[in-house]
Design an enzyme around this catalytic site. Structure first.
Site, PDB file in Angstrom:
ATOM      1  N   TYR A 135      31.192  27.510  44.927  1.00  0.00           N
ATOM      2  CA  TYR A 135      30.063  27.431  45.855  1.00  0.00           C
ATOM      3  C   TYR A 135      30.538  27.816  47.253  1.00  0.00           C
ATOM      4  CZ  TYR A 135      25.896  26.047  48.294  1.00  0.00           C
ATOM      5  OH  TYR A 135      24.765  26.083  49.064  1.00  0.00           O
ATOM      6  N   ASN A 220      27.000  21.182  52.104  1.00  0.00           N
ATOM      7  CA  ASN A 220      26.414  20.121  52.918  1.00  0.00           C
ATOM      8  C   ASN A 220      26.211  18.855  52.080  1.00  0.00           C
ATOM      9  OD1 ASN A 220      24.126  20.555  51.341  1.00  0.00           O
ATOM     10  ND2 ASN A 220      23.042  21.698  52.931  1.00  0.00           N
ATOM     11  N   GLN A 265      39.025  19.973  64.522  1.00  0.00           N
ATOM     12  CA  GLN A 265      38.337  19.317  63.409  1.00  0.00           C
ATOM     13  C   GLN A 265      37.005  18.741  63.852  1.00  0.00           C
ATOM     14  OE1 GLN A 265      39.492  19.824  60.319  1.00  0.00           O
ATOM     15  NE2 GLN A 265      40.980  21.031  61.494  1.00  0.00           N
ATOM     16  N   HIS A 268      33.746  20.849  63.463  1.00  0.00           N
ATOM     17  CA  HIS A 268      33.162  21.086  62.147  1.00  0.00           C
ATOM     18  C   HIS A 268      31.840  20.367  61.958  1.00  0.00           C
ATOM     19  CE1 HIS A 268      35.830  23.470  59.669  1.00  0.00           C
ATOM     20  NE2 HIS A 268      36.881  22.805  60.097  1.00  0.00           N
ATOM     21  N   GLU A 333      42.282  13.752  55.260  1.00  0.00           N
ATOM     22  CA  GLU A 333      42.227  15.113  54.717  1.00  0.00           C
ATOM     23  C   GLU A 333      43.393  15.934  55.272  1.00  0.00           C
ATOM     24  OE1 GLU A 333      39.038  18.850  54.709  1.00  0.00           O
ATOM     25  OE2 GLU A 333      38.941  17.301  56.269  1.00  0.00           O
ATOM     26  N   GLU A 421      44.447  -4.538  14.320  1.00  0.00           N
ATOM     27  CA  GLU A 421      43.234  -4.196  15.058  1.00  0.00           C
ATOM     28  C   GLU A 421      42.007  -4.153  14.155  1.00  0.00           C
ATOM     29  OE1 GLU A 421      43.978  -0.596  17.250  1.00  0.00           O
ATOM     30  OE2 GLU A 421      45.288  -1.608  18.690  1.00  0.00           O
TER      31      GLU A 421
END
Length: 436
Positions: A135, A220, A265, A268, A333, A421
């Site tokens: 994307y 987004n 940063q 952004h 990040e 079991e």
């Protein structure tokens, strides 16, 4: 710490003086899904899953205000966009793609096989995924570099088919730079699709869009929410949110250099988290002053100041030893070590999407040109997730081989465990081989 705030930075002062609530706000950056976004995304996904291409054409009219003639973009248009690209931009993208390929080729995994006991063999091999969707945002945020970060590693891994989706503009095509990057990176197919609809199409498939095995790439809040909602039908690289940086600086650091990294940063997203831990109050004050001065000169001033006012912090620590526990909890990040011995300090790092060693190793270099991937975990998820890498484009086939004498040797112990079991057919299957 409100009394320690400046006109721009939300937090200033000693790290040790942070209130429990302020520390929680800095560390807990995920916040969960917005209920309204989640509900809307769920509706959009259902429309695409139920109505396929028809829904995608309707969503293009509704959100992109364009009447598409075709969802798929001919590759010739992408190559034309590449040919028309500004020469300096094309040269830079080509250099970036080359470095991304080199860095990811070094990560190529191999098959392994081990004899766990005589005659018992266990192995696994990496198999490239069949189809991957990348994307690429459009509109106000256009990142051809992110196209390279998704497509180039997928091609290096040998993925069968790599598909790029990006929102259409008024001409019904994705942004020219996105198409150019797709052509340069070697994408197999490109679609003029954006938002949650694109994610749904890649996850479930439509008449025109093939279903993929994994979806990667930034977007987004609606794209991020859509990727979370389709997990189970398809794999994603990691949940993602606004950009973030943590700088750890000692007395050798340049205040202006640290401030520039914070602002890079901050521009952004208004929700970006930008934090510096500086050894000593003198350095912390100098960095804060630099942030104040440079922020007022920033071209994206409104976004920068909004981010710094929300989660911007310059905090002092008494020593580097005080910084490491907070850094591990913050799990940024981007982590920039603006210290005297960043290579040595790297050993102290536990949780980070990627680490930049020394103030000259600007995060901007990693965003574009070093070859390391810039698709990274945010919101503290670096505690468990890694950045996008070559292994994200493989699945593993495992196998076991048991020779006759080994089968006889395993049979009774396997039978005992199966009986314990209550899985008696398992026990019978194992004990049938007790005699070689």
């Amino acid at each position: 710490m409100d009394s320690l705030c400046t006109s721009i930075l939300r937090y200033r002062g000693p790290l040790s003086a942070l209130s429990r609530e302020d520390r929680r706000r800095l560390l807990n950056r995920g916040g969960g899904s917005d209920a309204r976004v989640a509900s809307r995304v769920s509706e959009l996904i259902a429309r695409v899953r139920d109505d396929g291409d028809r829904a995608l054409f309707e969503l293009a009219r509704q959100f992109d205000r364009v009447e598409l003639k075709s969802l798929e973009v001919p590759l010739e248009r992408c190559h034309a966009a590449l040919a028309s690209l500004e020469p300096s931009v094309r040269e830079a993208l080509t250099r970036a793609a080359r470095n991304i390929a080199r860095a990811h080729e070094a990560q190529r995994p191999g098959a392994v096989e081990v004899e766990t006991e005589p005659g018992v063999w266990v192995g696994r091999r990496p198999d490239p995924l069949g189809r991957v969707g990348v994307y690429a945002p459009g509109g106000r945020a256009v990142y051809p570099s992110s196209v390279l970060m998704g497509v180039v590693p997928a091609k290096v891994a040998g993925v069968g088919e790599v598909i790029v989706c990006s929102p259409p503009g008024p001409d019904g095509l994705p942004h020219a730079s996105v198409m150019a990057a797709a052509a340069l990176a070697g994408a197999d197919r490109v679609f003029a699709l954006g938002g949650a609809g694109a994610v749904a199409a890649l996850a479930y498939g439509t008449e025109s869009v093939p279903r993929v095995d994994r979806i990667v790439g930034p977007g987004n809040a609606y794209v991020a929410e859509a990727k979370l909602q389709v997990v189970g039908a398809v794999a994603i690289e990691a949940p993602a949110g606004p950009s973030e940086i943590l700088v750890i600086a000692d007395v050798n650091a340049s205040p202006d250099a640290v401030a520039r990294e914070m602002l890079a940063q901050a521009e952004h997203d208004p929700e970006a988290a930008c934090v510096t831990l500086a050894v000593g109050e003198v350095l912390a004050d100098a960095i804060a002053r630099s942030v104040e001065r440079l922020a007022h000169e920033a071209k994206r001033w409104e976004i920068v100041t909004s981010a710094l006012g929300s989660r911007g912090a310059v905090l002092s620590v008494q020593s580097l030893e005080e910084a490491w526990p907070f850094a591990a909890d913050f799990a940024p990040e981007h982590l920039l070590l603006a210290t005297a011995s960043p290579q040595d300090d790297l050993a102290r790092v536990r949780n980070a999407g990627t680490v930049f060693l020394g103030e000259r190793s600007s995060v901007a270099y990693g965003d574009y040109m070093t070859g390391s991937n810039h698709v990274l975990p945010t919101a503290g998820l670096a505690r468990a997730y890694s950045g996008l890498n070559l292994l994200d484009f493989y699945r593993w086939t495992t196998w076991q081989r048991v020779e006759a004498p080994a089968a006889a040797a395993l049979a009774e112990d396997v039978g005992v465990l199966a009986d314990s079991e209550g899985l008696f057919a398992h026990a019978d299957a194992a004990r049938a081989w007790r005699r070689p």
